[in-house]
Design an enzyme around this catalytic site. Structure first.
Site, PDB file in Angstrom:
ATOM      1  N   ASP A  26       0.793  -1.232   0.000  1.00 41.41           N
ATOM      2  CA  ASP A  26       0.000   0.000   0.000  1.00 41.41           C
ATOM      3  C   ASP A  26       0.823   1.278   0.000  1.00 41.41           C
ATOM      4  OD1 ASP A  26      -2.477  -1.352   0.022  1.00 41.41           O
ATOM      5  OD2 ASP A  26      -2.408  -1.580   2.201  1.00 41.41           O
ATOM      6  N   SER A  85      -3.657   8.206   1.790  1.00 37.06           N
ATOM      7  CA  SER A  85      -4.805   7.492   2.343  1.00 37.06           C
ATOM      8  C   SER A  85      -5.248   8.076   3.679  1.00 37.06           C
ATOM      9  CB  SER A  85      -4.432   6.021   2.565  1.00 37.06           C
ATOM     10  OG  SER A  85      -3.852   5.458   1.413  1.00 37.06           O
ATOM     11  N   TYR A 145      -9.587  -1.156   4.675  1.00 36.33           N
ATOM     12  CA  TYR A 145      -8.899  -1.237   5.967  1.00 36.33           C
ATOM     13  C   TYR A 145      -8.492   0.131   6.503  1.00 36.33           C
ATOM     14  CZ  TYR A 145      -8.376  -6.159   7.112  1.00 36.33           C
ATOM     15  OH  TYR A 145      -8.608  -7.441   7.506  1.00 36.33           O
ATOM     16  N   HIS A 163      -4.013 -12.800   9.700  1.00 33.61           N
ATOM     17  CA  HIS A 163      -5.434 -12.569   9.994  1.00 33.61           C
ATOM     18  C   HIS A 163      -6.305 -13.695   9.445  1.00 33.61           C
ATOM     19  CE1 HIS A 163      -8.846  -9.332  10.205  1.00 33.61           C
ATOM     20  NE2 HIS A 163      -9.138 -10.420  10.867  1.00 33.61           N
TER      21      HIS A 163
END
Lengths: 639, 639
Positions: free
Chosen positions: B300, B309, B388, B606
């Site tokens: 990212d 972001s 997210y 996760h």
């Protein structure tokens, strides 16, 4: 060894009709009943009875559950009994006392290895004996020191293969020199072995080899509260007797002389999670094999007690403004009730984080930010065991998580040395680091082991080990990826497999209820999120390690057994490792779909540094019990 | 992909005379200067210039240090230049612009692998192209869906061995169905490959295989602030431009389009600790090798940017009452300055814990309790990358510690499935867990890697690995102990040995200054206290792992090099792993007594659960840089 001077006799403050939960701690009146019953029955045989353990004789779990799941007026209140361990005429008696009639239900002499915990009075007697010992006084004079500035500390002596026949402590002393920091000037070389029952010094040694550290600037007396005024909506915390309701949580909290504080019958949104949780044992071995230090291998909970070590919490400093406090009651050496004011505090805490959030820009024409500040409920006590302070937190989250945290602070246990500068040290093995002139902070560990009787939606639970394993994609999958991982789940069948390391592999541990499913068919469970990896590095055949064998794994799972709560065995002082978690686990009982206990150890390897002197900045670690398919969706949205 | 709609053009708000630190982020005026210079020089060759990176061209470290260690008026202010990366005519240009004269100092075409980060406008264009694509519209109609309720998301495509010649994204879409949760109803099977520079759909596929999830109860729109009123003494926080003073700390904080927020020249009690620290890269690989998911292997920071972001922080919810906010400025696609209001917040936090405490009962006649409530300074931003949300904290403690924490929350990336209940799933491999009817939360990882240019009391530092090793006592030691552990310290000589796992062994890592000693002769140092163990489980030869090879170890140490800040390489989009931390480390340079960079990765595996739906409770981890013989004694007593 803690707040003796602030302990207040508090007889008759409460009457037993104020009981509202079968797991309520003994009231002062009940402690008095126990004292009277035992004194009456034994005073003819011996005038000296010492009380080492006086607690609720834990009612059968199914009785408690029946009572608590009923309308609370219909199911019978479980029989109220006390369990006491006393020493009479050199013998350890285990007694059960009926609290209604005051009669002794059973009285048995314990004949196994190990002794019950020491009492305050025994420690203080050992100190007084030492200070009056002529050879000791001579040694102090010879060193040119002032006897009125000497503080002594009795240390438990562990077990090293000998046939232990006496309850003894080893007394070691410090020179305050006008300061309030008693730990900074160890009077190295002097030690006294004291029999606490015969009240006499068994042996005395003085090997003056190291100078007394000057240890300047060691005072740190002050109380600095938070400059931030944090006032929670404490009216939201409903406390009835020892029962607490907050947000979607209900639980019971009890002060306990051995464990500190105990959380019981914790449920969230009316669903059961934890039947009982508390500190079970601690193990603090020092890594110095020399004559004066080899036996410093403390098991503070079993040898003395975390509740007995409770500090009266300081409002504003130990707990924020607005905290609610509970006093603690316990039996003194003579069996009388003693009170620790403000032994436990309960408060809402804004953690500074968010409980959840999201900013969404994908809806045309809108930017939507949603979320919630995280506010938890903390139940805290502080155990000060001699030089060290343990801050013990149970933190309940609205998400259904229980976070169990320990902070270490206080003063190092230090050793005098001739060295004033690390650069002078050439070939000597130090077993620690120079933290101030003439002072070594010895290497040591702290292991704090928790007993967690999990009842996820009921007693019948299993443990599922989920290992994240790399898979290679196969030609048939026609993927451009070569690998991925998947979760390989396995129900742990027996106690022998219910031992886990932390951190070495990508493994998640779930406590599940195989009989309960979510609406979409997932097994309800909680995940154990572990803290930092730290197991005991001692050799398995070393005596301290045999006594604290459970510190070889951070997670153990055993089948519930009412008598198994103390990981190092009930009689920890001079124990030989023939009782305790590692022994029980060896039975290898089945642990599928049955009542389980999870044991978790928070471990710290401590290599002291100068910043730890004269008082140590807090070192923190935690583990968390986090719902995982326990709820059908994020419970934070339901509150 | 974030607050485009709240971005405000903010030209000329500041003038460059307001600069007070060489590492200050570009002002709107400076961004405008860069835009004008480049447009002027390139508009003749191509009308379409897109700006992918516009940042301060980082001045030489020794210039900054000379300036900051001087009286701030005497040493020269380092030359102020900007670095820009633009795309012109299908080529990547790297430019240096002199901000005083507005002239272009250099302009080079980058010819290596990989592309610069995408811009907002490119993402939005790809979405618009997709929504207008006739085949796409047909597919939506055929499914009986309403086009105005469709939201699309462009995903980066990684690299899987192909000869990448275009800057493309893969667009995948969701059905809002009147809700504000765009993620809960993936329109499975449809995807479009879009060339963002040619503005056209390269390929379209529709493989309708899974039903659209009903996904009821997915809305979670609300803002719930803390019910606790926490007002710090914020007047104690002194902010001058981007320089912050609080307690004994001084540091510089900058908003950065790529890294998010950057902490620079941090010193405590006037002594240097950290020259620069920031998020360097993230790696979020999904563990589903199937056609529509295999390429979800996001980096990212390099592919888009954490600053780009940034969410505008919500007072009271994201940060407590009394927080101070800083706006962020960055260049948009056309090079113009855009503002993110409240991009960073700074606040004092009472953590609920004590910073240190001790209760002393060893002084005759007294019970002395001393201690201090813990109050830290937090510098926070939130990066929302699509679904997210990452809460990124730098927490400064009065003890000299820097705690770096990340919280994960937001919405899962989910996949539609025919299954409504886990019990229906028999032989299918799911690559995730059923989190709601017809919705799978796919397994994935989050790796957040930090760049930490440590300068412990100066640039010349070393790394010392201290391994705690069991020793057996020898017959000559005449000890009753059989074992103990000791710390075996070793200076790490070369980069190749400067790679560490976390949790598998009892190892402490110290960053030391071998030229500086405490008064009693200990080497000054900071200890790295690591978080939970989690490294990438992908195969080394897998394409995503080649690009993010640095995720195989959680700690790396390299020699400082001004050009090495991005662990996954500067050109992360479609990179091939020929740039980045793992490559630099292979040089195996000496790292003794020289300028070092420490790289730390916070990792999360996760395995989604129902509680993560429709929005996920925060999951937190942290690491800490803690002084260890940096001070002569506990610095908390000096404040």
């Amino acid at each position: 060894m803690t707040l003796l001077l602030s302990l207040v006799s508090a007889f008759f403050l409460f009457i037993s009709s104020s009981l509202c939960h079968p797991l309520d701690p003994l009231t002062p009146q009940e402690i008095h009943t126990v004292q009277l019953s035992i004194q009456t029955s034994h005073s003819s045989s011996s005038p000296n009875i010492t009380f080492h353990y006086v607690d609720v004789d834990e009612p059968e779990k199914h009785h408690v559950l029946k009572w608590s799941s009923s309308n609370r007026h219909h199911a019978p209140f479980p029989t109220r009994r006390a369990k006491a361990v006393v020493r009479v005429g050199g013998k350890t008696h285990e007694l059960i006392v009926d609290l209604i009639t005051g009669s002794i239900v059973s009285d048995q002499v314990y004949k196994g290895y190990g002794y019950p915990p020491f009492t305050f009075e025994e420690f203080f007697k050992a100190i007084r004996l030492s200070l009056k010992h002529p050879s000791f006084q001579n040694s102090i004079l010879r060193r040119g020191l002032d006897l009125s500035e000497v503080s002594c500390l009795p240390l438990t002596v562990g077990w090293f293969g000998e046939a232990a026949k006496r309850r003894v402590v080893k007394v070691t002393c410090f020179y305050r020199n006008g300061t309030s920091n008693i730990w900074a000037r160890p009077i190295q070389g002097i030690s006294l072995l004291v029999d606490v029952e015969e009240n006499r010094v068994l042996s005395y040694s003085d090997r003056p080899r190291e100078p007394l550290p000057k240890a300047e600037g060691t005072d740190f007396q002050r109380q600095r509260p938070s400059p931030v005024s944090c006032s929670g909506n404490n009216n939201k915390i409903t406390i009835t007797g020892n029962s607490v309701k907050w947000a979607s949580w209900e639980f019971h909290v009890a002060f306990n002389a051995r464990a500190g504080h105990i959380i019981s019958t914790a449920s969230v949104f009316g669903r059961r999670v934890l039947y009982r949780g508390h500190v079970s044992e601690t193990f603090v071995p020092y890594m110095d094999p020399t004559q004066e230090w080899y036996d410093r291998t403390f098991m503070d909970v079993g040898e003395f007690g975390f509740g007995r070590s409770a500090s009266s919490l300081v409002p504003g400093m130990d707990c924020p403004a607005g905290a609610v406090y509970l006093d603690g009651h316990m039996a003194g050496t003579d069996g009388s009730a003693q009170m620790v004011p403000r032994a436990i505090c309960i408060f809402e805490l804004y953690t500074g984080n968010v409980a959840w959030r999201h900013t969404e820009v994908g809806v045309p024409g809108k930017v939507i930010t949603s979320g919630e500040a995280e506010v938890n409920l903390v139940v805290r006590m502080v155990a000060t065991v001699g030089n060290y302070d343990y801050i013990l937190d149970w933190e309940f989250k609205k998400s259904g998580s229980i976070k169990v945290g320990v902070s270490l602070t206080g003063v190092l246990e230090m050793k005098a040395t001739k060295y004033r500068n690390s650069e002078e040290i050439r070939r000597d093995i130090m077993y620690g680091n120079l933290v101030a002139e003439n002072l070594v902070g010895n290497y040591h560990d702290h292991f704090i082991t928790y007993y967690l009787d999990m009842d996820i939606d009921g007693e019948a639970n299993s443990v599922v080990k989920s290992e994240l394993r790399r898979k290679r994609t196969k030609a048939g999958e026609r993927s451009r990826r070569k690998s991925y991982w998947t979760a390989v789940k396995e129900t742990v069948k027996r106690e022998g497999k219910g031992r886990f390391e932390v951190g070495s592999k990508a493994v998640d541990i779930y406590i599940t209820n195989p009989n309960m499913k979510t609406k979409i068919g997932n097994e309800v469970s909680y995940r154990l999120i572990s803290g930092k990896a730290a197991v005991s590095l001692l050799a398995d055949d070393d005596y301290p390690q045999r006594r604290a064998a459970y510190t070889k794994y951070q997670v153990w799972v055993t089948r519930y057994n009412r008598s198994e709560r103390w990981a190092g065995g009930f009689y920890a002082d001079r124990s030989r490792g023939d009782d305790g978690l590692a022994v029980w686990s060896r039975r290898n009982l089945g642990i599928v779909n049955t009542d389980l206990v999870v044991w978790y150890t928070l471990g710290f390897h401590h290599t002291p540094i100068q910043e730890d002197f004269p008082v140590m900045p807090t070192l923190y670690d935690y583990f968390e019990l986090r719902p995982a398919n326990f709820f059908d969706s994020n419970p934070l949205l339901q509150s």
